[in-house]
Design a protein around this motif. Sequence first.
Motif, short mmCIF file in Angstrom:
data_model
loop_
_atom_site.label_atom_id
_atom_site.label_comp_id
_atom_site.label_asym_id
_atom_site.label_seq_id
_atom_site.Cartn_x
_atom_site.Cartn_y
_atom_site.Cartn_z
N ASN A 109 22.23 6.31 21.17
CA ASN A 109 23.15 6.72 20.61
C ASN A 109 24.14 7.16 19.70
O ASN A 109 23.47 6.24 18.72
CB ASN A 109 23.86 6.21 21.47
CG ASN A 109 24.99 7.28 22.48
OD1 ASN A 109 25.33 7.95 22.03
ND2 ASN A 109 26.05 6.35 23.48
N GLY A 110 24.74 7.43 19.65
CA GLY A 110 25.33 7.58 18.08
C GLY A 110 26.47 6.91 18.00
O GLY A 110 26.84 5.44 19.14
N GLN A 111 27.56 5.90 16.79
CA GLN A 111 27.83 5.63 16.95
C GLN A 111 29.57 5.49 16.89
O GLN A 111 29.37 6.61 16.29
CB GLN A 111 27.63 4.49 16.03
CG GLN A 111 25.82 3.80 15.92
CD GLN A 111 25.66 3.02 14.79
OE1 GLN A 111 25.37 3.00 13.55
NE2 GLN A 111 25.07 1.88 14.96
N GLY A 112 30.37 4.47 16.69
CA GLY A 112 31.55 5.10 16.79
C GLY A 112 32.35 6.20 17.88
O GLY A 112 31.82 6.60 18.42
N THR A 113 32.57 7.24 16.44
CA THR A 113 33.38 8.80 16.85
C THR A 113 32.13 9.67 17.41
O THR A 113 32.66 10.39 18.02
CB THR A 113 33.92 9.28 15.64
OG1 THR A 113 33.21 9.76 14.76
CG2 THR A 113 35.54 8.14 15.65
N LEU A 114 30.74 9.31 17.17
CA LEU A 114 29.54 10.47 17.20
C LEU A 114 29.54 9.69 18.26
O LEU A 114 28.55 10.62 19.02
CB LEU A 114 29.06 9.76 15.87
CG LEU A 114 29.28 11.06 14.67
CD1 LEU A 114 27.93 10.65 13.58
CD2 LEU A 114 30.38 12.42 14.62
N LYS A 115 29.20 8.78 18.70
CA LYS A 115 29.16 8.31 20.47
C LYS A 115 29.03 9.44 21.44
O LYS A 115 30.37 10.07 21.57
CB LYS A 115 29.89 6.75 20.85
CG LYS A 115 28.90 6.14 21.71
CD LYS A 115 29.23 4.51 21.86
CE LYS A 115 28.15 4.40 23.75
NZ LYS A 115 28.39 2.89 23.90
N GLY A 116 28.06 9.70 22.07
CA GLY A 116 28.20 10.82 23.23
C GLY A 116 27.87 11.94 22.48
O GLY A 116 27.70 12.69 23.07
N GLN A 117 27.69 12.22 21.54
CA GLN A 117 27.92 13.44 20.62
C GLN A 117 26.18 13.75 20.50
O GLN A 117 25.96 14.64 19.81
CB GLN A 117 29.06 13.93 19.75
CG GLN A 117 30.21 13.70 20.50
CD GLN A 117 31.41 13.97 19.24
OE1 GLN A 117 31.09 14.71 18.57
NE2 GLN A 117 32.92 13.31 19.57
N ILE A 118 25.51 12.71 19.26
CA ILE A 118 24.31 12.91 18.59
C ILE A 118 23.29 11.88 19.24
O ILE A 118 23.78 10.44 19.95
CB ILE A 118 24.50 12.71 16.76
CG1 ILE A 118 25.25 11.00 16.92
CG2 ILE A 118 26.12 13.63 16.68
CD1 ILE A 118 25.17 10.91 15.69
N PHE A 119 21.95 11.60 19.01
CA PHE A 119 21.64 10.77 19.37
C PHE A 119 20.34 10.46 17.75
O PHE A 119 20.69 11.55 16.93
CB PHE A 119 20.06 11.29 20.28
CG PHE A 119 19.40 12.28 19.65
CD1 PHE A 119 18.33 12.51 19.16
CD2 PHE A 119 19.60 13.42 20.51
CE1 PHE A 119 17.19 13.12 18.59
CE2 PHE A 119 18.96 14.42 19.93
CZ PHE A 119 17.63 13.66 18.82
N ARG A 120 20.34 9.69 17.82
CA ARG A 120 19.40 8.80 16.31
C ARG A 120 18.84 8.57 16.75
O ARG A 120 18.06 7.89 17.47
CB ARG A 120 21.25 7.25 15.38
CG ARG A 120 21.74 7.59 14.96
CD ARG A 120 22.74 6.58 14.95
NE ARG A 120 22.46 6.00 16.06
CZ ARG A 120 22.52 4.27 15.43
NH1 ARG A 120 21.80 4.20 14.31
NH2 ARG A 120 22.22 3.48 16.78
#
Length: 78
Positions: free
Chosen positions: A14-25
């Motif tokens: 999952n994304g981290q911080g403010t990007l959690k739920g918006q991107i994947f790594r």
Amino acid sequence: MKEFRNRFNAIITNGQGTLKGQIFRIAHLGYFDFPDLFSMIACLEIILNANGYPVEYGKGVRAVQEVYANAAIPSGER
């Protein structure tokens, strides 16, 4: 995200911080290049389709190929 590991032995997170739920790594150790990205996007298309998302196979891979083709051409030859 577990489906990537179960079906393709690949790991995404999952994304981290403010990007959690918006991107994947894409998790990787060491060298990772465009051909690896082709594979990951192809796997993503399969997983999304299997989970009910209307995905046209090859469309994401085509987009990665186009980015790679443009990046691989020396700037004077474009």
